[in-house]
Write an enzyme that holds these catalytic residues in place. Structure first.
Site, PDB file in Angstrom:
ATOM      1  N   GLU A 200      35.693  11.989  32.615  1.00 30.04           N
ATOM      2  CA  GLU A 200      37.810  11.616  32.598  1.00 30.04           C
ATOM      3  C   GLU A 200      37.789  12.044  33.304  1.00 30.04           C
ATOM      4  O   GLU A 200      39.498  12.599  33.381  1.00 30.04           O
ATOM      5  CB  GLU A 200      37.911  12.178  30.893  1.00 30.04           C
ATOM      6  CG  GLU A 200      36.611  11.424  29.906  1.00 30.04           C
ATOM      7  CD  GLU A 200      36.641   9.503  30.234  1.00 30.04           C
ATOM      8  OE1 GLU A 200      36.547   9.171  31.254  1.00 30.04           O
ATOM      9  OE2 GLU A 200      35.441   9.780  29.009  1.00 30.04           O
TER      10      GLU A 200
ATOM     11  N   ASP B 116      35.722   3.833  39.146  1.00 26.14           N
ATOM     12  CA  ASP B 116      34.910   3.795  37.613  1.00 26.14           C
ATOM     13  C   ASP B 116      33.853   2.647  38.439  1.00 26.14           C
ATOM     14  O   ASP B 116      34.302   1.642  38.806  1.00 26.14           O
ATOM     15  CB  ASP B 116      34.740   3.121  36.591  1.00 26.14           C
ATOM     16  CG  ASP B 116      35.424   3.875  35.443  1.00 26.14           C
ATOM     17  OD1 ASP B 116      35.113   5.351  35.662  1.00 26.14           O
ATOM     18  OD2 ASP B 116      36.212   3.647  34.452  1.00 26.14           O
TER      19      ASP B 116
END
Length: 533
Positions: free
Chosen positions: A191, A356
């Protein structure tokens, strides 16, 4: 001669989901969809660019849980069977759509060819382990594969437990070495979550660089002279790269980003929900619940168009759009470099664009085409050169030393996605597990009984799996919440049962074997990691 550098960073991650006790498990299909729609299309992109001698450079994290799943024979066999079923369905669709709309028929033929090629790449080219493909392109200099903490644990919430941070990093390095064959040079922090002082642990494990969100630089102890457009070095001599917010918005934004173009494929319209039940039943969840098949015939059309009114999709129109967007993105990056060069008095800017990986292909079906077109166009650019993170670390000379601010790449930049009213209940349990793990690791520091060592190492697996940041994320976002809650509670319960077995001396070998079977990540897990306080 290029005057600026551009770095694409793809973060490939899925939580460890493996249920060997079931022949079909819906959440395992997260991996299968990603293999078909993202990972193999990326390998296909490398193949195309290599054939045409286009110099491609990409940085890509492949997380330890993802490596473990891609290399798992049971999941490989399940994926192969799933792919064979989809090819069977695609053949039926080719015949069926011949009497429907021409664009549906065209797409049915496309999907059949695409799936057959995917099966060939998976089964014949890489012998069911596509990690071999990524390793090949790393060896050829196309790819910089970096690691990530062991189970994508959220490290700022472990700050008071150095042994937990070290265990996440040590297991990450070991897993990378086991699958890739060398030590990782860089790491994608789960993250992008950072807190001042974390760099000390990265340095301990020989990690040379990591990535943070832009505000980690903007609010650093000293504002970097070049903002987010040059890496910095932390006090513990680890390079940090920061995300360029402009690139993120241009590609990722739900409002203005490229993936929202009306000509791209509509994600939420799938024949798993459109076709009549008896026809589609052999290809959805055996329980009868309708699921996505990946065969989709409609385009976005417009954001205001209801799903049942969407227009038909055309792959050639979508590829043309992806090409236009790739050229547009390159123009914007070149203009950004011109602006920054003027600002930096001629010093080369470095634009870092992390995403991502699953955005490219799974969520944005045309993403791999966009990336390939960008690489082709960038290779001709006189202003911009595409690089990997390791390239920059190897050549850069002028670097500021400073400490990035605490931050993540979640909403609003800090911790609230992973700590809020939906998920705060998990952290007291995770902290207690770390304390108990440390306690028994000390008590058994010189343990020689193989059975007790197995119990201790299985406790490590349950703890690491419980720490996955994905469960807290899912609880916040509100999809698949029941599964995330169950996974968290299951790993806590299994850990505590093992703890009780160890403390009481009454070890249930059958139960231990069952847990080793169902939670089979990290065969080299070692409880002594928790002695490193």
């Amino acid at each position: 001669m290029p005057r600026g550098q551009m770095m694409f960073v793809l973060h490939a991650h899925l939580p460890y989901v493996h249920h060997p006790e079931y022949p079909f498990f819906l959440e395992e299909h997260w991996l299968f969809e990603a293999i078909t729609e993202t990972y193999i299309p990326l390998l296909r992109m490398f193949r195309n660019l290599e054939q045409d001698k286009v110099p491609v450079k990409l940085t890509m994290s492949i997380t330890p849980p993802l490596m473990e799943m891609l290399a798992n024979p049971d999941l490989q066999n399940k994926y192969e069977k799933r792919l064979e079923k989809l090819i069977e369905l695609a053949r039926k669709e080719v015949a069926r759509t011949a009497n429907e709309h021409p664009r549906k028929h065209k797409m049915a033929q496309y999907y059949l060819q695409h799936l057959e090629d995917t099966l060939y790449i998976f089964r014949e080219q890489y012998k069911k382990n596509i990690l071999n493909g990524f390793k090949e392109y790393m060896a050829r200099g196309y790819l910089d594969i970096i690691t990530c903490n062991a189970t994508h644990g959220y490290l700022p919430f472990m700050e008071q437990y150095p042994q937990a941070i070290r265990a996440q990093l040590e297991q990450a390095v070991k897993t990378y070495e086991r699958h890739i064959g060398v030590k990782p040079r860089g790491i994608w922090l789960a993250e992008c979550a950072y807190f001042p002082g974390l760099d000390r642990y990265l340095a301990e494990y020989g990690l040379e660089y990591f990535f943070v969100d832009s505000h980690a630089f903007w609010y650093a102890d000293e504002r970097p002279r070049y903002g987010v457009y040059r890496p910095i070095v932390t006090p513990n001599n680890v390079f940090a790269f920061a995300r360029d917010p402009e690139s993120s918005e241009q590609v990722w934004s739900a409002q203005i980003g490229y993936p929202g173009d009306s000509r791209y494929r509509e994600f939420y319209r799938d024949i798993g929900f459109d076709r009549e039940y008896e026809y589609i039943r052999p290809y959805i969840d055996p329980s009868g619940v309708r699921t996505n098949t990946g065969i989709k015939y409609h385009k976005i059309t417009s954001k205001d168009t209801p799903l049942d009114k969407k227009d038909y999709y055309d792959i050639d129109e979508a590829k043309t759009t992806a090409y236009e967007h790739a050229k547009d993105f390159l123009r914007k990056k070149e203009a950004q470099i011109d602006y920054l060069l003027n600002l930096f008095e001629g010093l080369e800017p470095i634009i870092v664009a992390p995403f991502d990986a699953e955005l490219f292909g799974h969520w944005w079906y045309e993403g791999p085409f966009f990336l390939e077109y960008f690489m082709r166009e960038a290779a001709k650019s006189q202003k911009l050169r595409v690089v990997r993170a390791c390239d920059v670390v190897d050549w850069i000379e002028k670097v500021q030393i400073l400490t990035p601010a605490a931050s993540s790449w979640g909403a609003n930049g800090y911790n609230e996605v992973w700590l809020n009213g939906t998920n705060d209940w998990i952290y007291p349990h995770l902290h207690e597990m770390v304390e108990r793990m440390t306690e028994v690791a000390k008590e058994h520091a010189d343990e020689t009984d193989p059975l007790k060592i197995r119990v201790l190492n299985q406790m490590v697996r349950e703890l690491l799996l419980a720490q996955s940041s994905d469960w807290a994320f899912i609880m916040t976002t509100g999809t698949s919440v029941e599964y995330a809650v169950n996974r968290t509670k299951t790993h806590i319960k299994r850990f505590l049962n093992l703890y009780d077995m160890l403390k009481s001396g009454n070890i249930d070998i059958g139960e231990l074997q069952r847990l080793e079977y169902v939670d089979d990540i990290f065969p080299d897990a070692d409880y002594k990691m928790y002695l490193k306080i």
